[in-house]
Design a protein around this motif. Structure first.
Motif, PDB file in Angstrom:
ATOM      1  N   PHE A 167       0.835  -1.202   0.000  1.00  0.00           N
ATOM      2  CA  PHE A 167       0.000   0.000   0.000  1.00  0.00           C
ATOM      3  C   PHE A 167       0.871   1.253   0.000  1.00  0.00           C
ATOM      4  O   PHE A 167       1.845   1.345   0.747  1.00  0.00           O
ATOM      5  N   GLU A 168       0.497   2.175  -0.857  1.00  0.00           N
ATOM      6  CA  GLU A 168       1.146   3.486  -0.910  1.00  0.00           C
ATOM      7  C   GLU A 168       0.056   4.549  -0.909  1.00  0.00           C
ATOM      8  O   GLU A 168      -0.855   4.512  -1.744  1.00  0.00           O
ATOM      9  N   GLU A 169       0.163   5.470   0.022  1.00  0.00           N
ATOM     10  CA  GLU A 169      -0.876   6.491   0.165  1.00  0.00           C
ATOM     11  C   GLU A 169      -0.992   7.375  -1.075  1.00  0.00           C
ATOM     12  O   GLU A 169      -2.045   7.938  -1.353  1.00  0.00           O
ATOM     13  N   THR A 170       0.082   7.485  -1.833  1.00  0.00           N
ATOM     14  CA  THR A 170       0.057   8.360  -3.005  1.00  0.00           C
ATOM     15  C   THR A 170      -0.712   7.761  -4.166  1.00  0.00           C
ATOM     16  O   THR A 170      -1.002   8.458  -5.134  1.00  0.00           O
ATOM     17  N   GLU A 171      -1.008   6.454  -4.094  1.00  0.00           N
ATOM     18  CA  GLU A 171      -1.739   5.792  -5.171  1.00  0.00           C
ATOM     19  C   GLU A 171      -3.207   5.695  -4.796  1.00  0.00           C
ATOM     20  O   GLU A 171      -3.584   4.909  -3.919  1.00  0.00           O
ATOM     21  N   PRO A 172      -4.082   6.472  -5.426  1.00  0.00           N
ATOM     22  CA  PRO A 172      -5.508   6.463  -5.026  1.00  0.00           C
ATOM     23  C   PRO A 172      -6.237   5.168  -5.352  1.00  0.00           C
ATOM     24  O   PRO A 172      -7.277   4.880  -4.763  1.00  0.00           O
ATOM     25  N   ASP A 173      -5.704   4.383  -6.302  1.00  0.00           N
ATOM     26  CA  ASP A 173      -6.396   3.161  -6.703  1.00  0.00           C
ATOM     27  C   ASP A 173      -6.071   1.968  -5.806  1.00  0.00           C
ATOM     28  O   ASP A 173      -6.620   0.880  -6.014  1.00  0.00           O
ATOM     29  N   LEU A 174      -5.172   2.154  -4.856  1.00  0.00           N
ATOM     30  CA  LEU A 174      -4.776   1.042  -3.996  1.00  0.00           C
ATOM     31  C   LEU A 174      -5.677   0.977  -2.770  1.00  0.00           C
ATOM     32  O   LEU A 174      -6.026   2.002  -2.186  1.00  0.00           O
ATOM     33  N   ASP A 175      -6.015  -0.253  -2.414  1.00  0.00           N
ATOM     34  CA  ASP A 175      -6.846  -0.502  -1.235  1.00  0.00           C
ATOM     35  C   ASP A 175      -5.930  -0.975  -0.109  1.00  0.00           C
ATOM     36  O   ASP A 175      -5.180  -1.947  -0.266  1.00  0.00           O
ATOM     37  N   TYR A 176      -6.019  -0.318   1.022  1.00  0.00           N
ATOM     38  CA  TYR A 176      -5.187  -0.693   2.168  1.00  0.00           C
ATOM     39  C   TYR A 176      -5.430  -2.144   2.572  1.00  0.00           C
ATOM     40  O   TYR A 176      -4.499  -2.845   2.990  1.00  0.00           O
ATOM     41  N   LEU A 177      -6.649  -2.610   2.410  1.00  0.00           N
ATOM     42  CA  LEU A 177      -6.971  -3.976   2.824  1.00  0.00           C
ATOM     43  C   LEU A 177      -6.281  -5.020   1.942  1.00  0.00           C
ATOM     44  O   LEU A 177      -6.110  -6.168   2.358  1.00  0.00           O
ATOM     45  N   ASP A 178      -5.896  -4.645   0.730  1.00  0.00           N
ATOM     46  CA  ASP A 178      -5.153  -5.570  -0.135  1.00  0.00           C
ATOM     47  C   ASP A 178      -3.729  -5.795   0.360  1.00  0.00           C
ATOM     48  O   ASP A 178      -3.014  -6.640  -0.181  1.00  0.00           O
ATOM     49  N   ASN A 179      -3.338  -5.031   1.366  1.00  0.00           N
ATOM     50  CA  ASN A 179      -2.001  -5.175   1.951  1.00  0.00           C
ATOM     51  C   ASN A 179      -2.074  -5.888   3.303  1.00  0.00           C
ATOM     52  O   ASN A 179      -1.161  -5.809   4.102  1.00  0.00           O
TER      53      ASN A 179
END
Length: 1439
Positions: free
Chosen positions: A993-1005
């Protein structure tokens, strides 16, 4: 026809004369010698040069032709052949029809022009075209290259009309393949033979006279009219035959290659099927279950009952937990069989079903959220889940066998009245494969005739051919004859007797007939079969005995008795009595007695070693029933005898007792064998499980973390930390060996490497400078700033290097990584030096994988790289080994367990740990070492993992969410895994997860499964006290992942701890009937720290581990009390310094000197011992940490041999037998000592027996010899020579013309065939001559270094991959030293066969024929095969 016309020697000489010879200086054509028309040749050996002789020898000795010419000579010969062919074609063009008509009669050279071809091709064809067409084919044509092109003659005969069919065409392929140009030349010659006149069978054979044949040729032509078309067809691309046919992998690669690369149709089916790969492979042998949901639940219920009964005795749970346990097992089976969830998924996401808590305590007081259920019990562990998976496979096999038996039984129901109570009672109650086998044996015994009839009827219905049924068995005839009346007269059936003994059902009483047994037997005499009453009685007793033996209940009774009261005894054989001495590892059980199953279960390796010794013929392992005779007399007699008091009753009771005794004797053999095999399987499983546990412990360690970071109390201080490592090794540490080093960054990449020689610190007081490599080493450390120094190696010198590095760190103040203390001040500690675990590196550094990874690095540097990567991530290094993982020792006796079983258990440990740690999927796509972990992810396997990476690369090489794995047609994303595989693997594949990427879901990490994402988001919202409007506003503004992203961004994860988890669990249970209490704990932990490191800290090697790593010795192989050889290093008056074979230093104090050495009156040690002298010493003490030892040379100490302490109960060791064996051994030793010991003055003579000679030659080279005394008397000598590793031949030498008893005879005879004048001549001309033949055999390209079984497996694989070809190979025969196997397989469907090849001086002997070398042997083999059809004499025939 002369025999010489068939032999290759004629072909060899003839071929030399066919080709034109050129003067080497002028280049002029030299005149040829005239050739005899009969094919016989004049002797021109004087004119032939050495090369021609060599070519002749090669052809004469085998059909394998070695082209010894250089490339230039071959090109020159090809040019000459092409010139000749062009000239012949031009000559043919100018011939008219009349000339062509006369070619066959008036131009004898016509056929020779047709036969112009490659010199060596003609040699191999053996003048096939040179002989008249009406002659039969010669022996050499069996192995001709023409035949090889078509495999077993099939295609070849299709291409050559009129060719005679030969079943041995293409028996064996060429040993050396011709080059491409030569192949083209041969093909051209072959076409000429095919399309010209040569295809006609011959004047005599076709039945035409000359005039008729001429008319035929005029009418139909000679076959050359369409040569141009045939040539174009032959030269065309084979693929043009069907241009629309797509080229498949199987058209390009061999089947074995496709199997190795997992590219077969079956592999592709596994890839596309949406079922976990491990499930597909494991369930492959069994029928797929096609059940409805209701049937599946019922099936799982039955299986759960069966499985719970198997597992509960091992679990030892309280009785009140039995029902919850059965329920848990039932749920697990539904997850596995109905929902296809793998073990890691069930353990991680269905954990609540593995735990039992009372309803009152399942949801405690919400005011105390941290309180755990007071009476929660863990019912199943992860290891239990794997056992359930294995038991499920056994249950499938059990069910299939039960259904097959039921089908066979139903086929017997030819009438409505047919019913077998025994079968119908026993089949539903059978719960083991042994019990089902008993039932199968029973119905085949009871209804063998009917089953054969059913089989014939089914064959006729199915249209399959079936061999006619043979006559009825003896038991069928007895059952249908008059004798069976006497069997019934025993008064009770075998099954009723077994029921009485088992106390099952109502007791059946035995009834006596009205006449004596002998009178009844006389009345049942049948002249056709049983002519006397004794014969009738004998047959009746045999029938009743067989019914008892075949009774399923009787077998069940005996099996229960064996498992509950059986005892194991170990008896040494005659061979074992001599070979197993007190120092032998098998002495531990040489006289072992009275071992029950509990004792065996506690030491499974002991039982497996006993069975291994039994295989070697050293012991006999027996299982028996204690007090069997008493049990038979008190219970079995009672249940079968009648209660009547009469002479008739006594006679029948005596007969019944006799039958019981016979039946029990037979049953013991049947049941005891099965008990031994079952116990062996269980012991193997126990050791395999022990290996799994040990492997799990080694996998359960995180990467190395420096002390300065470990001391940090911050949770994420070292999360994901990977150290930078400088690894060094001095290898074996021999004098002059360099120290190789490699520096690896945190990504495991080798950034720098090199060699060091001298790292010794100087001494300023003694004006000794530092070693020349000290400064460069310090520079490397200061420049690269490694987090740790890792040392490893193969010898005791590695420890010295370890000490040197510690001294360097102290002297130059080298520091490790920096960190901040609680006050924010920077702190650091000295650079750590550790000894790294090298068990993976030892396998890696010489492997092909290492050469591919680091082609420019030397092996020792590769070794350093592997040691460093192990410290960085042990899990990745173990995964990289693949199947080689079984080469690592996890249990001292794992070699007693089949490799596949060990591998299967080790794989489950790797699967558990990989899914605990997780795999960053995007990194795995680009990092091959991380990709090695993907096959172990839940749901995946080698095929699906490779497919997943392939599809991700096709989708752009990166995925942004877990959902992308199942594809997204709208975004043109291909599907990498199916829905079921995705459910299995999703939570174990994470995306950083990277906060700068809006398409990423924290739960996928996180470890949270996507099925629980909504619960996690609800918990995140509740922790932030967001209502529904706040949630909607947040998601509308920042997307569907906004709530969790806000929690992380605001760093409020700790708020999750304030939630009442029990309330969530209760709500989920009430509304959705979901058990999620443990899952909610996982969600809470992952929201705070995703993929937290759950493994134990890095495990440093223990003292014993380091000692074993550097010396190769364990506590079992080197311990106090042993007598070991030591090498003298230095001698002093008060002590002697020595070195053990393993490399550790030892000391012998003055008190441990032998008598007469040292002290005031003894001689100095230096006068007795010299440097490098090897002496035997008693080991008194070992310091494994300092790697030093204290030893003794005192004679009284050396006279006490080491004996391992054996802890046995008094009745578990046969001391009487042991004492008797010792007494006989001493007597035999005394008898030998009483005889005059013969001494011969010869450098190879040793006063050895056969065992000592073999031990002495064990470390020697092949062909080395020992001359020794013979046990046959003073007129014999024995010569032992080493044939190969662990194979020795003992030769008996008869001495004649002896001057006296102790002198060597002037005439030495071996086997009555070979005579020598002295020992030197015998050694050189007999033993060394045979050793040369062995070397020649083992150096041949047809020699296989494996066993006969492996060689035959290779032949089978070869013929399967090449169905139209055949092959042969040689391998050594270890059972008969001096013999080799010649194994061959004459085609795909031909049976495997072998002939013995005997090594004799200067020759090989095959089928009593002698051959001087390997070429002659191989050629002779083919001649013999053609004459005998492969039915030569094998080893058994010879013996």
């Amino acid at each position: 026809m002369a025999v010489n016309s068939y032999l290759d020697i004629d072909a060899a000489l003839g071929s030399d004369e066919d080709d034109e010879n050129f003067d080497e200086e002028t280049g002029e054509v030299l005149p040829r010698e005239n050739r005899l028309t009969t094919g016989a040749l004049e002797d021109s050996s004087e004119e032939e040069d050495d090369d021609d002789e060599e070519a002749e020898r090669q052809v004469r000795e085998g059909f394998i032709v070695e082209d010894g010419e250089d490339e230039e000579e071959r090109r020159e010969r090809r040019r000459e052949r092409k010139k000749r062919r062009r000239a012949e074609r031009e000559e043919e063009d100018v011939l008219d029809e009349e000339d062509l008509d006369l070619i066959g009669e008036a131009h004898p050279g016509y056929e020779r022009r047709q036969a112009e071809q490659s010199k060596f091709k003609r040699l191999k064809r053996g003048h096939k075209e040179d002989r008249p067409r009406d002659e039969p084919r010669g022996i050499d044509d069996i192995f001709s290259d023409d035949d090889e092109e078509g495999g077993l003659g099939g295609e070849r005969r299709d291409r050559i009309p009129g060719a005679l069919a030969d079943e041995f065409d293409d028996f064996i392929e060429d040993d050396e393949f011709p080059d491409e140009d030569q192949h083209d030349d041969d093909a051209e010659v072959t076409r000429t033979s095919r399309i010209g006149l040569a295809h006609l069978a011959g004047k005599k054979a076709n039945g035409l006279d000359e005039a008729a044949e001429e008319d035929m040729l005029n009418a139909f032509g000679d076959g050359t009219e369409y040569n141009w078309a045939l040539e174009m067809q032959a030269e065309g691309d084979p693929e043009q035959e069907d241009p629309d046919k797509p080229l498949e992998l199987k058209d390009v690669f061999e089947p074995s290659q496709l199997i190795d690369k997992m590219l077969t149709d079956e592999d592709n089916e596994i890839r596309i099927t949406d079922i976990p790969e491990r499930f597909q492979l494991a369930r492959k042998p069994y029928r797929q279950l096609d059940l409805s949901e209701e049937e599946a639940v019922s099936y799982a219920k039955d299986e759960a009952k069966w499985m719970s009964d198997m597992l509960l005795p091992k679990k030892r749970l309280d009785r009140n937990l039995h029902e919850p346990f059965r329920s848990a097992v039932a749920h697990i089976l539904v997850f596995m069989n109905l929902e296809n969830y793998e073990v890691p998924f069930i353990f991680q996401h269905r954990k609540d079903y593995l735990i039992h808590a009372d309803s009152a305590s399942q949801f405690p007081d919400p005011q105390d959220p941290d309180a755990l259920p007071h009476r929660a019990e863990k019912l199943l562990t992860q290891s239990d889940l794997w056992e359930i998976f294995e038991l499920d496979l056994k249950y499938r096999a059990l069910l299939e066998k039960r259904e097959a038996l039921q089908k066979a039984y139903d086929s017997l129901k030819t009438s409505p009245d047919f019913r077998d109570e025994i079968f119908e009672d026993m089949l539903p109650a059978a719960v083991t494969m042994e019990e089902l086998q008993d039932i199968q044996d029973y119905i085949h015994f009871q209804y063998s005739s009917q089953l054969k009839d059913v089989s014939l009827i089914e064959a006729e219905v199915n249209g399959t051919r079936k061999r006619a049924r043979s006559g009825r068995s003896m038991w069928d005839r007895l059952r249908a004859g008059r004798v069976y009346h006497m069997v019934r007269a025993f008064g009770i059936t075998a099954d009723k007797f077994a029921q009485n003994t088992l106390e099952a059902g109502r007791k059946t009483y035995t009834e006596d007939p009205n006449e004596r047994p002998d009178d009844m037997a006389d009345s049942l005499i049948d002249a056709s079969e049983f002519s006397t009453g004794a014969a009738v009685m004998l047959a009746a007793k045999a029938m009743f005995v067989e019914e008892l033996v075949m009774s399923p209940r009787m077998r069940k009774l005996m099996r229960q008795r064996y498992y509950t009261t059986g005892l194991f005894d170990c008896f040494r054989t005659e061979k074992g009595a001599k070979k197993i001495d007190e120092e032998h590892p098998y002495y531990e059980f040489k006289y072992l007695r009275n071992q029950d199953l509990g004792a065996i279960a506690r030491k499974p390796e002991l039982y497996l070693r006993m069975l291994k010794a039994e295989e070697e013929g050293l012991v006999d392992v027996q299982v028996r029933l204690p007090n069997l005779k008493g049990w038979i007399e008190k219970q079995l007699y009672k249940e079968i005898e009648s209660d009547n008091l009469s002479e008739i009753a006594d006679a029948w009771n005596g007969l019944r007792r006799e039958v019981i005794n016979t039946a029990m004797s037979k049953l013991q053999k049947v049941i005891a064998k099965g008990v031994k095999e079952n116990l062996k399987t269980e012991c193997e499983n126990q050791i395999a499980k022990a290996c799994r546990e040990e492997y799990s412990a080694r996998l359960d360690q995180a990467p190395f973390i420096p002390r300065v970071l470990m001391e940090d109390k911050e949770k994420d201080a070292h999360t994901g930390f990977i150290p930078r490592i400088l690894a060094l090794s001095n290898g074996s540490g021999n004098k002059g060996d360099a120290i190789c080093w490699a520096y690896l960054d945190e990504n495991g990449k080798v950034m720098e490497n090199g060699k060091l020689v001298d790292l010794r610190l100087g001494n300023a007081e003694k004006f000794l400078p530092d070693g020349r490599d000290v400064a460069p080493f310090v520079d490397i450390c200061e420049r690269r700033k490694p987090d740790v120094l890792v040392v490893a190696g193969f010898s005791i010198e590695t420890r010295k290097l370890y000490k040197e590095l510690q001294d360097l760190v102290d002297r130059f103040g080298l520091k490790g990584p920096m960190n901040e203390d609680e006050q924010g001040n920077e702190k650091t500690e000295p650079l750590e030096v550790i000894i790294g675990n090298d068990e993976v590196a030892r396998l890696y550094h010489t492997s092909e994988r290492a050469a591919l990874d680091h082609p420019s690095l030397p092996p020792l540097t590769r070794y350093c790289c592997a040691v460093a990567r192990y410290v960085q991530n042990p899990l990745k290094e173990y995964a990289g080994l693949g199947r080689d993982i079984v080469s690592i020792s996890f249990h001292p006796h794992q070699n007693l367990v089949p490799e596949d079983k060990i591998l299967k258990h080790l794989e489950t440990a790797m699967v558990d740990m990989v899914n605990l740690v997780g795999v960053e999927i995007n990194e795995a796509v680009s990092d091959p070492t991380l990709a090695n972990l993907l096959p172990y992810v839940s749901g995946l396997g080698p095929r699906k993992a490779a497919q997943t990476i392939k599809v991700i690369n096709m989708n752009g090489g990166e995925i942004m969410t877990r959902d992308e794995l199942v594809g997204d047609p709208d975004r043109n994303k291909r599907q990498a895994v199916g829905p079921k595989i995705w459910s299995n693997c999703a939570s174990f594949l994470y995306i950083t997860f990277e906060e700068t990427e809006p398409d990423l879901d924290y739960l996928d990490n996180t470890r949270i499964h996507p099925e629980d994402y909504e619960i996690a988001r609800k918990m995140a919202a509740d922790a932030q006290e967001l209502d529904e409007e706040d949630i909607k506003a947040e998601t509308d503004e920042n997307g569907p992942y906004a709530v969790v992203r806000k929690l992380v961004k605001d760093d409020k994860q700790d708020l999750i701890n304030d939630l009442h988890i029990e309330e969530y669990a209760l709500e989920l249970s009430r509304k959705f009937s979901q058990r999620k209490r443990a899952t909610l704990e996982t969600i809470r932990a992952e929201l705070q720290e995703p993929f937290e490191e759950l493994r134990r800290p890095y495990q440093f090697l223990s003292t014993d581990d380091i000692f074993t790593m550097l010396t190769g010795e364990t506590k079992e192989t080197l311990t106090e009390g042993m007598i070991v050889p030591v090498s003298i290093k230095r001698t002093f008056m008060d002590h002697v310094e020595v070195k053990l074979d393993c490399g550790i230093d030892g000391g012998i104090s003055e008190m441990e000197y032998p008598a007469g050495v040292g002290g005031d009156s003894g001689v100095e040690p230096r006068q007795v011992y010299s440097v490098h002298q090897t002496v035997q010493a008693k080991l008194l003490f070992i310091d494994r940490k300092r790697m030093t030892a204290q030893l003794s040379l005192r004679e009284e100490m050396l006279r006490m041999p080491y004996r391992k302490e054996l802890d046995h109960e008094p009745d578990e060791w046969d001391e009487q037998q042991e004492a008797q064996d010792k007494k006989e051994a001493l007597k035999e030793k005394g008898d030998k000592a009483g005889r005059a010991q013969r001494v011969i003055k010869h450098p190879l003579f040793r006063p050895f027996n056969s065992a000592q000679a073999e031990e002495f030659l064990g470390s020697q080279g092949r062909g080395d010899v020992v001359i020794r005394p013979s046990s046959k008397g003073p007129d014999h000598l024995a010569v032992t020579w080493k044939v190969s590793d662990n194979i020795y031949q003992h030769i008996d030498v008869l001495e004649l013309d002896k001057e006296n008893e102790f002198s060597v005879g002037k005439t030495l005879k071996i086997g009555g065939k070979y005579t020598y004048s002295d020992l030197d001549e015998l050694i050189v001309n007999h033993v060394k001559a045979m050793a040369k033949k062995v070397d020649e055999m083992m150096g041949d390209e047809r020699y296989q270094s494996g066993t006969r079984a492996l060689t035959e497996q290779w032949l089978t694989t070869y013929t399967e991959a090449n169905p139209k070809r055949s092959m042969y190979a040689f391998c050594i025969n270890p059972k008969y030293p001096g013999y080799f196997y010649l194994c061959f397989k004459a085609g795909l469907d031909a049976p495997l066969n072998n002939w013995p090849v005997k090594i004799i001086p200067n020759a090989f002997e095959l089928q009593r024929n002698h051959y001087p070398d390997m070429r002659a042997l191989k050629n002779g083999f083919k001649l013999l095969f053609a004459n005998t059809g492969g039915k030569g004499v094998g080893m058994n025939g010879r013996r």
